[in-house]
Design a protein around this motif. Structure first.
Motif, PDB file in Angstrom:
ATOM      1  N   MET A   1      -0.862 -46.033  55.069  1.00 47.24           N
ATOM      2  CA  MET A   1      -1.347 -47.076  54.194  1.00 47.24           C
ATOM      3  C   MET A   1      -0.461 -48.303  54.311  1.00 47.24           C
ATOM      4  O   MET A   1       0.745 -48.180  54.420  1.00 47.24           O
ATOM      5  N   THR A   2      -1.072 -49.432  54.220  1.00 49.23           N
ATOM      6  CA  THR A   2      -0.331 -50.681  54.257  1.00 49.23           C
ATOM      7  C   THR A   2       0.162 -51.026  52.846  1.00 49.23           C
ATOM      8  O   THR A   2      -0.405 -50.555  51.861  1.00 49.23           O
ATOM      9  N   PRO A   3       1.195 -51.863  52.717  1.00 44.98           N
ATOM     10  CA  PRO A   3       1.730 -52.210  51.398  1.00 44.98           C
ATOM     11  C   PRO A   3       0.722 -52.868  50.458  1.00 44.98           C
ATOM     12  O   PRO A   3       0.880 -52.828  49.256  1.00 44.98           O
ATOM     13  N   ASP A   4      -0.357 -53.479  51.004  1.00 44.46           N
ATOM     14  CA  ASP A   4      -1.338 -54.153  50.146  1.00 44.46           C
ATOM     15  C   ASP A   4      -2.561 -53.280  49.836  1.00 44.46           C
ATOM     16  O   ASP A   4      -3.511 -53.744  49.218  1.00 44.46           O
ATOM     17  N   TYR A   5      -2.548 -52.005  50.219  1.00 43.61           N
ATOM     18  CA  TYR A   5      -3.639 -51.073  49.935  1.00 43.61           C
ATOM     19  C   TYR A   5      -3.669 -50.760  48.438  1.00 43.61           C
ATOM     20  O   TYR A   5      -2.663 -50.384  47.853  1.00 43.61           O
ATOM     21  N   ILE A  11      -6.884 -40.523  45.163  1.00 44.91           N
ATOM     22  CA  ILE A  11      -6.196 -40.842  46.410  1.00 44.91           C
ATOM     23  C   ILE A  11      -5.019 -39.884  46.552  1.00 44.91           C
ATOM     24  O   ILE A  11      -4.312 -39.603  45.596  1.00 44.91           O
ATOM     25  N   LEU A  12      -4.823 -39.373  47.756  1.00 45.49           N
ATOM     26  CA  LEU A  12      -3.674 -38.506  48.024  1.00 45.49           C
ATOM     27  C   LEU A  12      -2.521 -39.372  48.497  1.00 45.49           C
ATOM     28  O   LEU A  12      -2.638 -40.110  49.469  1.00 45.49           O
ATOM     29  N   GLY A  13      -1.428 -39.304  47.771  1.00 45.35           N
ATOM     30  CA  GLY A  13      -0.260 -40.098  48.126  1.00 45.35           C
ATOM     31  C   GLY A  13       0.925 -39.211  48.435  1.00 45.35           C
ATOM     32  O   GLY A  13       0.996 -38.065  48.008  1.00 45.35           O
ATOM     33  N   LYS A  25       6.809 -34.680  47.753  1.00 45.45           N
ATOM     34  CA  LYS A  25       5.558 -33.923  47.810  1.00 45.45           C
ATOM     35  C   LYS A  25       4.380 -34.852  48.030  1.00 45.45           C
ATOM     36  O   LYS A  25       4.523 -36.075  48.012  1.00 45.45           O
ATOM     37  N   GLN A  26       3.212 -34.254  48.245  1.00 46.07           N
ATOM     38  CA  GLN A  26       1.966 -34.999  48.260  1.00 46.07           C
ATOM     39  C   GLN A  26       1.273 -34.731  46.937  1.00 46.07           C
ATOM     40  O   GLN A  26       1.271 -33.605  46.436  1.00 46.07           O
ATOM     41  N   GLU A  27       0.702 -35.764  46.358  1.00 49.07           N
ATOM     42  CA  GLU A  27       0.091 -35.633  45.034  1.00 49.07           C
ATOM     43  C   GLU A  27      -1.130 -36.537  44.957  1.00 49.07           C
ATOM     44  O   GLU A  27      -1.109 -37.671  45.432  1.00 49.07           O
ATOM     45  N   HIS A  28      -2.214 -36.036  44.356  1.00 52.52           N
ATOM     46  CA  HIS A  28      -3.403 -36.851  44.117  1.00 52.52           C
ATOM     47  C   HIS A  28      -3.211 -37.701  42.868  1.00 52.52           C
ATOM     48  O   HIS A  28      -2.586 -37.264  41.908  1.00 52.52           O
ATOM     49  N   VAL A  29      -3.789 -38.881  42.890  1.00 55.43           N
ATOM     50  CA  VAL A  29      -3.842 -39.714  41.692  1.00 55.43           C
ATOM     51  C   VAL A  29      -4.907 -39.091  40.788  1.00 55.43           C
ATOM     52  O   VAL A  29      -6.016 -38.798  41.231  1.00 55.43           O
ATOM     53  N   PRO A  44       1.846 -44.415  35.834  1.00 56.75           N
ATOM     54  CA  PRO A  44       0.623 -45.170  36.144  1.00 56.75           C
ATOM     55  C   PRO A  44       0.643 -45.675  37.584  1.00 56.75           C
ATOM     56  O   PRO A  44       1.649 -46.209  38.041  1.00 56.75           O
ATOM     57  N   ALA A  45      -0.475 -45.495  38.277  1.00 56.55           N
ATOM     58  CA  ALA A  45      -0.541 -45.937  39.672  1.00 56.55           C
ATOM     59  C   ALA A  45      -1.815 -46.712  39.991  1.00 56.55           C
ATOM     60  O   ALA A  45      -1.835 -47.480  40.942  1.00 56.55           O
ATOM     61  N   ILE A  46      -2.856 -46.531  39.210  1.00 50.48           N
ATOM     62  CA  ILE A  46      -4.150 -47.132  39.513  1.00 50.48           C
ATOM     63  C   ILE A  46      -4.077 -48.659  39.449  1.00 50.48           C
ATOM     64  O   ILE A  46      -3.326 -49.214  38.658  1.00 50.48           O
ATOM     65  N   GLU A  47      -4.839 -49.289  40.318  1.00 52.02           N
ATOM     66  CA  GLU A  47      -4.939 -50.743  40.438  1.00 52.02           C
ATOM     67  C   GLU A  47      -3.635 -51.402  40.854  1.00 52.02           C
ATOM     68  O   GLU A  47      -3.457 -52.604  40.677  1.00 52.02           O
ATOM     69  N   LYS A  48      -2.712 -50.634  41.375  1.00 49.77           N
ATOM     70  CA  LYS A  48      -1.499 -51.192  41.962  1.00 49.77           C
ATOM     71  C   LYS A  48      -1.627 -51.042  43.469  1.00 49.77           C
ATOM     72  O   LYS A  48      -2.372 -50.220  43.965  1.00 49.77           O
ATOM     73  N   THR A  49      -0.872 -51.845  44.173  1.00 47.79           N
ATOM     74  CA  THR A  49      -0.831 -51.670  45.619  1.00 47.79           C
ATOM     75  C   THR A  49       0.272 -50.680  45.948  1.00 47.79           C
ATOM     76  O   THR A  49       1.100 -50.356  45.091  1.00 47.79           O
ATOM     77  N   VAL A  50       0.275 -50.202  47.174  1.00 44.18           N
ATOM     78  CA  VAL A  50       1.323 -49.288  47.600  1.00 44.18           C
ATOM     79  C   VAL A  50       2.685 -49.944  47.414  1.00 44.18           C
ATOM     80  O   VAL A  50       3.624 -49.329  46.916  1.00 44.18           O
ATOM     81  N   GLY A  51       2.817 -51.194  47.769  1.00 42.24           N
ATOM     82  CA  GLY A  51       4.070 -51.915  47.609  1.00 42.24           C
ATOM     83  C   GLY A  51       4.515 -52.028  46.154  1.00 42.24           C
ATOM     84  O   GLY A  51       5.687 -51.898  45.847  1.00 42.24           O
TER      85      GLY A  51
END
Length: 58
Positions: A1-5, A11-13, A25-29, A44-51
């Protein structure tokens, strides 16, 4: 994933904990937009970018 995704539900992160592979670890949102981390709880992770979602804890 790019920093602006943009992160969304289901989503699996990949969570990397510096100098502690046992906590990485890997974790789903979750549907409500959070990622569960053992020592930090629900983050909280939703509506944020990877960066934007990179955390630094001390």
């Amino acid at each position: 994933m790019t920093p602006d995704y943009s992160i969304g539900p289901k989503i699996l992160g990949e969570i990397n904990v510096w100098d502690n592979a046992d906590l990485s670890k890997q974790e789903h949102v979750s549907p409500d937009g959070r990622i569960s981390l053992h020592l930090l709880g629900n983050i909280p992770a939703i509506e944020k970018t990877v960066g934007q979602s990179k955390l630094k804890a001390s």
